[in-house]
Design a protein around this motif. Sequence first.
Motif, short mmCIF file in Angstrom:
data_model
loop_
_atom_site.label_atom_id
_atom_site.label_comp_id
_atom_site.label_asym_id
_atom_site.label_seq_id
_atom_site.Cartn_x
_atom_site.Cartn_y
_atom_site.Cartn_z
N ALA A 24 0.83 -1.20 0.00
CA ALA A 24 0.00 0.00 0.00
C ALA A 24 0.86 1.25 0.00
CB ALA A 24 -0.94 0.00 1.21
N ASP A 25 1.92 1.24 0.81
CA ASP A 25 2.82 2.40 0.85
C ASP A 25 3.48 2.64 -0.50
OD1 ASP A 25 2.23 2.84 3.48
OD2 ASP A 25 4.08 1.99 4.28
N THR A 44 0.92 3.90 -3.07
CA THR A 44 0.42 5.24 -2.72
C THR A 44 1.43 6.30 -3.12
OG1 THR A 44 -0.82 4.33 -0.86
CG2 THR A 44 -0.42 6.69 -0.85
N VAL A 72 -7.21 2.93 6.36
CA VAL A 72 -6.23 2.95 5.27
C VAL A 72 -6.94 3.07 3.92
CG1 VAL A 72 -4.45 1.63 4.07
CG2 VAL A 72 -4.51 1.65 6.56
N SER A 73 -7.92 2.23 3.67
CA SER A 73 -8.63 2.28 2.38
C SER A 73 -9.36 3.60 2.21
CB SER A 73 -9.62 1.11 2.27
OG SER A 73 -8.94 -0.12 2.27
N GLY A 78 -8.60 6.49 3.56
CA GLY A 78 -7.61 7.54 3.32
C GLY A 78 -7.12 7.53 1.89
N LEU A 79 -6.84 6.35 1.37
CA LEU A 79 -6.34 6.25 0.00
C LEU A 79 -7.40 6.65 -1.02
CD1 LEU A 79 -4.27 2.93 0.16
CD2 LEU A 79 -3.49 5.28 0.46
N SER A 128 -3.46 7.09 6.14
CA SER A 128 -2.97 5.84 5.57
C SER A 128 -1.54 5.52 6.01
CB SER A 128 -3.04 5.91 4.04
OG SER A 128 -2.47 4.75 3.47
N THR A 150 -0.35 2.31 8.36
CA THR A 150 0.48 1.24 7.77
C THR A 150 1.82 1.14 8.48
OG1 THR A 150 1.23 2.80 6.05
CG2 THR A 150 -0.58 1.31 5.48
N ALA A 157 -6.63 1.51 -2.83
CA ALA A 157 -7.62 1.52 -1.75
C ALA A 157 -8.42 0.22 -1.75
CB ALA A 157 -8.56 2.73 -1.91
N ALA A 188 -6.10 -2.63 -0.57
CA ALA A 188 -5.87 -2.56 0.87
C ALA A 188 -7.07 -3.07 1.65
CB ALA A 188 -5.56 -1.11 1.27
#
Length: 507
Positions: free
Chosen positions: A281-282, A285, A342-343, A345-346, A382, A386, A491, A494
């Motif tokens: 994810a990082d 992103t 996380v999702s 935020g993305l 996010s 993470t 997103a 994640a």
Amino acid sequence: MTSTLQPASMTEAEKRPGRWLALSVLVLAVLLVAVDATVLGLATPYISEDLNPSGTQLLWIGDVYSFVIAGLLVSMGSLGDRIGRKRILLGGATVFGAISVLNAYATTPELLILARALLGVAGATLMPATLALIRNLFHDPRERSLAVGIWGATASAGTAVGPIVGGFLLGHFWWGSVFLINLPVMVVLVLVGIRTLPESRNPDPGPWDLISVVLSLVGMIGVVYAVKEAATHGFTPATLAAGLLGAAALYGFVHRQLTMPTPLLDMRLFRKRGFSGAVLADLLTVLGMSGLVFFLSQYLQLVQGRRPFEAGLAELPAAVGAVAAGLVAGRAARRFSVRAVVSGGLAVVGLALAVLTTLGQSTGYPVLGAALLVVGVGAGFSFTVTADVILSSVPKDQAGAASAVSETAYELGAALGIALLGSIVTGVYRDFTGPAGTPEAAHESLGAAVETATTLPARTSAELLTAARDSFVHGLHLASGAGAAVLLATAAAAWFLLKDQKLESTG
């Protein structure tokens, strides 16, 4: 998530009186690395005028720092696990300050390239050590989430502070001053860190395998270099050779880690869905956001005509949003869920990038400022969560190596994003149709077009600038759209990869 900590160590950690002061030292280190990564961009025109580097040398001045950091993060994180994270952090900080002086007073392009590379070596010791020390300073999960939030917020703030500080210094001093600001920060960091930071290391680390170090360095530099060169100049034989060499070295690195009794990096960490999902994810992103970060300064200065200091201030809402979100991200993840924060935020970042596809040459700042604020909030939620997931997924003894993997994902994502999304902007821009007599050099970059326009008659100059800026903005639209698609896809990924992932709630 099962705690790896014993109740006795929890009590000791909770009673440690200096842990928040120690965190301030780690925050200083993060701030410095983040500022240094962004401050050089504004100084590039001044360096070009003073040192007269070739085009290739100028690219190396800008890129070699991130190349070396990307190649050494895992090795330095593992070294910190072995010799002590406090030792490597304070030693690296001291070297970082000393080499900053060498950068400031470089008299030739070759010396500046060497100094930037050495600064990358020192910088690679700082980021993994800071996050690993947080893992060992804060055993209480809720306190650790807040500490990680402060850590992440500082990194975000540093990327925004860099252009502002750089713009101010360049308006009053020479270009070397952007490096000398490191010195007072490093002095405070070392003096306070000696007294407040606890030492921590892996009690049974095994040898630091130099072959693995070389494979990691060659692999990361080869791949990152190949991606950047392919985006800029296409697939030349040299680029393909570098990419193949890098891929082969990374394959050798992974194979060696899987066969060694005490590897530099325990590849079994990636079997944990939470760990691998957070790292992926990082990476994606940062990849999706890199086009915005890289080209926004050019848009603000070369399209809208803002001065460097004003352009830096214009980017501040992103940092404000990231700081605010980072401080409450851990609490939000416990109240709702890790994957929701996380999702969500993305997805918010993706939607904000989609809004940027409507930018024009004369778009008012409220639209841009609001979009940047939303990007900052989404990224702050996010990245903070993470980072907490990554730290919580590993034993304390492996915190340095795990943190280094997280930082490497950032560096690789940035390199891939700038290369891939940058190629979109560059490809669209180069095809613009200027007035009769437009020099070929104007098609190389928007900066070159602005400089070329000063040598042309007024009417031709105005037509050239309008055509070049329209083309650049169109390329920015496509890059923002591609970034939005990447973020929305990430997103969704994640949401599945981080299913059932939780942050620790108690010790």
